[in-house]
Design an enzyme around this catalytic site. Structure first.
Site, short mmCIF file in Angstrom:
data_model
loop_
_atom_site.label_atom_id
_atom_site.label_comp_id
_atom_site.label_asym_id
_atom_site.label_seq_id
_atom_site.Cartn_x
_atom_site.Cartn_y
_atom_site.Cartn_z
N TRP A 102 19.57 -0.36 43.83
CA TRP A 102 18.77 -1.18 42.91
C TRP A 102 17.67 -1.93 43.64
O TRP A 102 16.54 -2.03 43.16
CB TRP A 102 19.65 -2.11 42.09
CG TRP A 102 20.42 -1.35 41.06
CD1 TRP A 102 21.78 -1.23 40.97
CD2 TRP A 102 19.89 -0.55 39.98
NE1 TRP A 102 22.13 -0.41 39.93
CE2 TRP A 102 20.99 0.02 39.30
CE3 TRP A 102 18.61 -0.25 39.54
CZ2 TRP A 102 20.84 0.86 38.19
CZ3 TRP A 102 18.45 0.59 38.44
CH2 TRP A 102 19.55 1.13 37.78
N ASP A 172 17.59 -10.21 41.34
CA ASP A 172 18.07 -9.32 40.26
C ASP A 172 19.58 -9.52 40.17
O ASP A 172 20.33 -9.00 40.97
CB ASP A 172 17.73 -7.86 40.61
CG ASP A 172 18.37 -6.87 39.63
OD1 ASP A 172 19.03 -7.32 38.65
OD2 ASP A 172 18.21 -5.66 39.84
N LYS A 196 25.85 -5.58 31.71
CA LYS A 196 26.92 -5.57 32.70
C LYS A 196 27.90 -6.71 32.41
O LYS A 196 29.08 -6.50 32.19
CB LYS A 196 26.37 -5.70 34.12
CG LYS A 196 25.15 -4.84 34.43
CD LYS A 196 25.48 -3.36 34.52
CE LYS A 196 24.29 -2.44 34.50
NZ LYS A 196 23.30 -2.60 35.54
C1 LIG Z 1 22.03 -1.85 35.87
C2 LIG Z 1 21.14 -2.51 36.85
C3 LIG Z 1 19.75 -2.38 36.79
C4 LIG Z 1 19.04 -1.54 35.73
O1 LIG Z 1 19.15 -2.15 34.51
P1 LIG Z 1 18.39 -1.55 33.23
O2 LIG Z 1 18.76 -2.56 32.19
O3 LIG Z 1 18.96 -0.21 32.98
O4 LIG Z 1 16.96 -1.52 33.53
C5 LIG Z 1 18.99 -3.03 37.74
N1 LIG Z 1 19.55 -3.77 38.70
C6 LIG Z 1 20.89 -3.91 38.80
C7 LIG Z 1 21.47 -4.76 39.89
C8 LIG Z 1 21.73 -3.29 37.89
O5 LIG Z 1 23.05 -3.44 37.98
#
Ligand SMILES: *Cc1c(COP(=O)(O)O)cnc(C)c1O
Length: 360
Positions: A102, A172, A196
């Site tokens: 990521w 993030d 998540k």
């Molecule tokens: C799932 C995830 C993403 C991507 O998320 P989307 O909503 O599909 O864009 C980005 N960063 C992390 C850490 C994630 O777990």
């Protein structure tokens, strides 16, 4: 009908109580004769739902008053580009820590807008450790410092908030927000896709310090502009109303559990049980440096990869769903977010022991 134990990395399991309440209110929200899905986002009722959700989130995370909370669409992936567009302008340069898949996706996107300095590099998708912070190559003129506190795929978590950079810290937090208390004031921007640990897919949270709302130096699409979204209370255009409502129910559920301190202990206990089971067996292993092991996503491999399909089939038979690891890592991954009960982890550990006795 019975609900099974769902270890999916995302979209992930939601608290059963939350889904039950949503079910009760599905056709007729609080006697109004319509579903939240069918309400105008400008209506008083939805405004109240939206405000409540924001207030509960602020309370849970103790978000200071000089931060704005934005409820947007597009996922964390859209924020990979919203971020450089809103913040990179000043020096056309930003620092990024690379701890896995990521982080590297965020880096690829940021490079389209300016210069990216990698302060330290783990191997994408399978970062097992990273150099100590005093060895990181931090720039003096970076517009911000970005990192991914929890790598959902690699199961790599940076537990300490980086403190060497003087640039605004951006994180993030898609797979870790709300899993434990957080010192929001250490950050300039926090963003997280909801699917998540927060709510259903379709909603993304952005928490921005007020002075960073006005740093954009170039044209920013209106739907990605922090300032415009904030000035319009996240209703510049139609927001993901139902996901917003559901996230609000999750926030209320978290408050009822006792808040994020309680969740942190609960999550720590679940992770400990699982890592102990892995480490004490000769059959399962997790390659991540113990100092960086994730409390939310626990990848593990079997000593004999030939047994993977049998492991997954047996798990499914016992009602343990979605344990297959990400395709870039292989093996297994158990995501154990807030809504995964301890009994799910106990059932998984029992099954792992039983499987090892048979195949190990
Ligand atoms: C799932 C995830 C993403 C991507 O998320 P989307 O909503 O599909 O864009 C980005 N960063 C992390 C850490 C994630 O777990």
């Amino acid at each position: 009908m019975s609900r099974r134990y769902n270890f999916c990395a995302g979209p992930a399991t939601l608290p059963t109580e939350v889904l039950e309440q949503a079910q009760q209110e599905m056709l007729d929200w609080q006697g109004r004769g319509l579903s939240v899905m069918e309400m105008s986002h400008r209506s008083d009722d939805f405004q109240a739902i939206a405000r409540d959700a924001e207030n509960d989130l602020r309370e849970l995370l103790a978000v200071p008053d000089h931060y704005r909370v934005l409820f947007v669409q597009g996922g964390a992936t859209a924020q990979f580009s919203a971020l450089p567009l809103n913040l990179m302008g000043r020096s056309a340069k930003a620092d990024y820590l690379n701890t896995g898949l990521w982080s590297s996706k965020a880096i690829i996107e940021a490079r389209r807008f300016g210069k990216v300095n990698i302060v330290a590099d783990g191997h994408p998708a399978s970062c097992y450790t990273i150099s100590a912070e005093d060895a990181w190559q931090v720039s003096e003129d970076a517009a911000y410092f970005h990192y991914t506190p929890n790598e959902t795929i690699g199961g790599f978590e940076v537990h300490d908030i980086p403190s060497f950079s003087t640039a605004p810290l951006v994180a993030d937090m898609s797979s870790t927000l709300l899993s434990k208390p957080l010192d929001v004031e250490r950050f300039g921007v926090i963003y997280a896709g909801a699917q998540k640990n927060i709510g259903p897919a379709g909603l993304t949270l952005v928490i921005v310090r007020e002075d960073l709302l006005d740093q954009a130096q170039s044209v920013v699409p209106r739907t990605m502009c922090y300032r415009l979204i904030a000035d319009n209370d996240s209703m510049l255009n139609t927001p993901p109303t139902y996901a917003w409502y559901l996230a609000g129910l999750v926030f209320k559920w978290l408050k009822k559990q006792g808040g994020l301190g309680v969740m942190a202990e609960f999550n720590q206990r679940k992770a400990q049980k699982l890592y102990t089971a892995i480490d004490s067996s000769g059959f399962y292993s997790n390659p991540v440096d113990v100092r960086y092991r994730s409390r939310m996503n626990v990848p593990f491999v079997l000593a004999d990869g030939e047994c993977n399909d049998a492991f997954l089939a047996g798990a499914e038979e016992r009602g343990l769903l979605n344990l297959k690891g990400h395709r870039s890592v292989g093996g297994m991954r158990a995501s154990i977010y807030n809504a995964v009960p301890e009994a799910a982890v106990d059932a998984l550990v029992d099954y792992m022991n039983e499987f090892e006795r048979q195949y190990g």
